[in-house]
Structure formats: C-alpha cells, structure tokens
Write a protein that holds these residues in place. Structure first.
Motif, mmCIF file in Angstrom:
data_model
loop_
_atom_site.group_PDB
_atom_site.id
_atom_site.type_symbol
_atom_site.label_atom_id
_atom_site.label_comp_id
_atom_site.label_asym_id
_atom_site.label_seq_id
_atom_site.Cartn_x
_atom_site.Cartn_y
_atom_site.Cartn_z
ATOM 1 N N ASP A 33 -106.641 -49.771 27.166
ATOM 2 C CA ASP A 33 -107.980 -49.208 27.341
ATOM 3 C C ASP A 33 -107.848 -47.793 27.912
ATOM 4 O O ASP A 33 -107.753 -47.607 29.132
ATOM 5 N N ARG A 36 -108.968 -46.773 32.366
ATOM 6 C CA ARG A 36 -110.149 -47.395 32.968
ATOM 7 C C ARG A 36 -110.051 -47.420 34.490
ATOM 8 O O ARG A 36 -111.058 -47.322 35.197
ATOM 9 N N ARG A 56 -107.712 -53.267 25.772
ATOM 10 C CA ARG A 56 -109.055 -53.245 25.172
ATOM 11 C C ARG A 56 -109.536 -54.618 24.754
ATOM 12 O O ARG A 56 -110.720 -54.908 24.849
#
Length: 402
Positions: free
Chosen positions: A226, A339, A397
């Motif tokens: 991610d 993230r 993700r």
C-alpha cells in the motif's frame, strides 16, 4: 535444489545497495540485481530511480523519533563508508530550518525541537534578527525564527553514495547483476527471479525487493504494498561567478510558510556532471500519482510539471533575490509514500519474499540504516523493537480490500 544465491536484493538504488553492503558482512551468497542509470533518459523505456541526482539534504533534526533515529544511525557510518570505498558523498555544510515561532510539541518545528531534546542534538535556535544577520543570502520573513544544525548535517550526493555502497558490496563478495527484473515467483522451497534480457532466471532462498517507486510493477511481489507513488518536480538555478559569491557558503535549508504543508527545501550550489553549478529547490505540493510502469516512465522522461516549476522558481526568487536572471531548468522524480508514513521492511504473503521501500520523500539521509534493517530482516527473519519492527511492518493493499 541448489540455489544460485542465499539472498537476492532487487533494486540497485539507495536502500537496495545499502542492504547488499550490510548483507556482505553477514553472510555469503548475495546478489544485487537492477539496472544502472539510463544514459538516455528521454528515450529510456524501462524502470528509473530517484537517486539520479547530485544533492539531497541530510540532517538528524526531524519531527519524528523513528526518522530522526534512522538518520542518526546512518550518519554514524558516513565517514567509514567514504573511507573504505574511497568515494566522498557527504558535504557537512549544515542545515537551516526557518519558519514561524513554534510552540512546544506543535507543528513540525515544535515536534522536531522535542525530538532534538530527547536525542540531545546540537541545534542552535536563532531569533529573527540573528537569523537574517547570519544568513543574508535569504530574504526570510522578518518574524521567522531559525533552527540551525551545523554538524552532522548538510547534503549527500545520492549517486556517489550508491556507488560507494555498491563498491563495498562487491568488495565483500556480492555479485552485482546489471539487469531489470521482470518477475519473481515463489516455487515452494526457493524463489525464482526472471530478468529482462534473454528471460534468464536466478534462484535464491530469500528475496528482498527494494525497488522504490517501481516496487509494485513487474510482478515483483505476490501482492502490492500500500504505497502512493507521487510526482515531484525539482528546479535548478544555474549559477555564475556572481551568484557563487553570494550563495557559495550557504547551508542546506528548509523554509516553511505559515503552515507545515507550505514549505520549500533548498540545496546549496553543487557542481553537476554537465560542468555547471546549480542551486536546487523543491516542494511537495503535487497531487499526481502513478499506478503503472508506463505512466511512471512517462513522468521520468519529462522535465516535470511546468506549473509547479514556475511556482517553485517564483518562491525561490522571493526567498533569494540574488537568483534573479539565472537560467532556470527543471527535472522530474517521484516520492513513495506509505500508509504508515514509515518505510516498509518486512515479509509479504510469502515467507521468502520481503519488501524494503517507502522513502516518504525523506529517506535519502537514512538509506544506509534502512538498508541495514533490510539485511537484518534477511538474516534474522524479523525486526525487533530496537529496529522498529512494529512501525516498519508493511501494509498490503489486499488487506484493505483494494
């Protein structure tokens, strides 16, 4: 089956080269695979890297304890890397921060002062009058305060640092393979790595993917991490003798506006391979992101965003009126944001494939320590609390339903 290597590091950038160097002192059987810098950027159709430059800011003054520690540990090793490789990359010219007077623990500067206190960093506080008198190159807001780290701060040459890391890695027995990886496959008891030229494959017990903004491309991971791969435009002012007299003794600098998001970073004059000397600036306001190899490659082949170039150039000439009349150019790079806002260093769904990525636009100064953590991950299988294992755990993700 007998494998070709114990560990293959994919990516010959700042993190990957550092990881390979550290691994060379831990175990045998290491390979570092990745392409070098393209000779013809505008026509290159493969992968790129953001270390194709001559100057990145380094310092330990930071608003986050993890990032400050990663930088501090890296700076501890700069001199040794330079001495053993014979390649100089660190210019200790100091780093200046300037902005509105901070409140303790609030905003970037307030938090950074708290971290500096905990780490006992030598950071000098300058009132507005002292700031303007000490650094006359800058036309800084008359109410702004300064925070100057003179030692263990300045700028590094990222190209030279990668060369130094690679030189020491090779001296330690690492096999450096100049090739682009086009696929990675966990076949159960080992991992296969396929490269672009001739479809050749290499095998290893474990793989460390350190491919920067290109980590999610070319099927390197069993599932994407991610990250947000974002455009950045950098601006160069070509300096003549007059400007060198004005700016030749300046430190690296980060100047804030009224908010943390409104800031510009400034590198002092540095000679470039074209024989000219440039002063470089950049910011982080662009919103464009890349989800494919093709879109990222198209960006790297460009000169960046013309509108962003004009904004940065205007800001530069307001902050440094002495730049008036200098020829201006620009270039493109990318920043890889995670993230968690920390680097990712951990294993994927495969216990044989790990990832090391996520510079968050501040990792050049910390790349040697981040590389060391990747090496520890490969040898120990885990990062403990002393190595920020929890904070650096990759987010995939798939875990967010994307």
């Amino acid at each position: 089956m007998a494998v070709d290597f114990k560990v293959i590091v994919i990516g010959r950038g700042m993190m990957g080269a550092a990881a390979a160097r550290h691994l060379s002192g831990m175990i045998d059987g290491i390979a570092l695979i990745g392409p070098g810098e393209p000779s013809d950027r505008k026509n290159h159709q493969g992968v790129f890297a953001s270390h194709y430059d001559e100057a990145c800011i380094t310092r330990t003054f930071d608003d986050n304890m993890v990032w400050a520690t990663l930088a501090d540990r890296s700076l501890d090793r700069y001199a040794d890397i330079e001495a053993r490789s014979g390649i100089s990359f660190f210019s200790e010219v100091g780093c200046l921060f300037a902005g509105p007077k901070p409140r303790a623990g609030e905003g970037y500067l307030g938090r950074a002062l708290d971290v500096a206190g905990v780490l006992d960093l030598d950071v000098e506080t300058l009132d507005p009058a002292t700031l303007r008198g000490r650094f006359p190159q800058f036309n800084i807001d008359g109410s702004f305060h300064g925070f100057f780290q003179e030692r263990r701060a300045g700028h590094i040459n990222p190209r030279a640092l990668v060369r130094a890391q690679s030189t020491l890695a090779q001296a330690g027995g690492v096999e450096v393979i100049d090739a682009t990886v086009t696929g990675v496959r966990d076949v159960g008891s080992y991992v296969e790595v396929e490269v672009e030229v001739g479809g050749k494959t290499y095998s290893a017990e474990r793989i460390l993917v350190a491919a920067g903004g290109f980590t999610n491309f070319n099927s390197l991971l069993p599932e994407p991490v991610d990250v947000r791969v974002a455009a950045r435009t950098v601006v160069f002012f070509e300096l003549g003798e007059r400007e060198l007299e004005t700016f030749g003794s300046m430190p690296a600098a980060i100047v804030f506006g009224e908010t943390d998001d409104d800031h510009v970073y400034i590198l002092p004059p540095v000679p470039y391979p074209d024989g000219k000397t440039y002063l470089k600036l950049g910011g982080d306001t662009e919103a464009q992101v890349f989800e494919t190899l093709e879109s990222a490659g198209e960006w790297f082949r460009s000169e960046g965003n013309p509108s962003e170039r004009d904004i940065i150039a205007a800001t530069a000439q307001t902050l440094m009126p002495g730049l008036a009349g200098c020829p201006i150019s620009s270039a493109s790079c990318v920043a890889t944001f995670t993230r968690t806002a920390y680097p990712y260093a951990g294993f994927t769904a495969s216990s044989r494939i790990a990832v090391l990525t996520g510079g968050n636009f501040v990792a050049a100064k910390s790349s040697d320590e981040i590389g060391r953590l990747g090496a520890v991950l490969m040898t120990d299988g885990v990062l403990g609390p002393e190595n920020f294992g929890e904070q650096l755990t990759p987010v995939m993700r798939a875990s967010h339903g994307r």
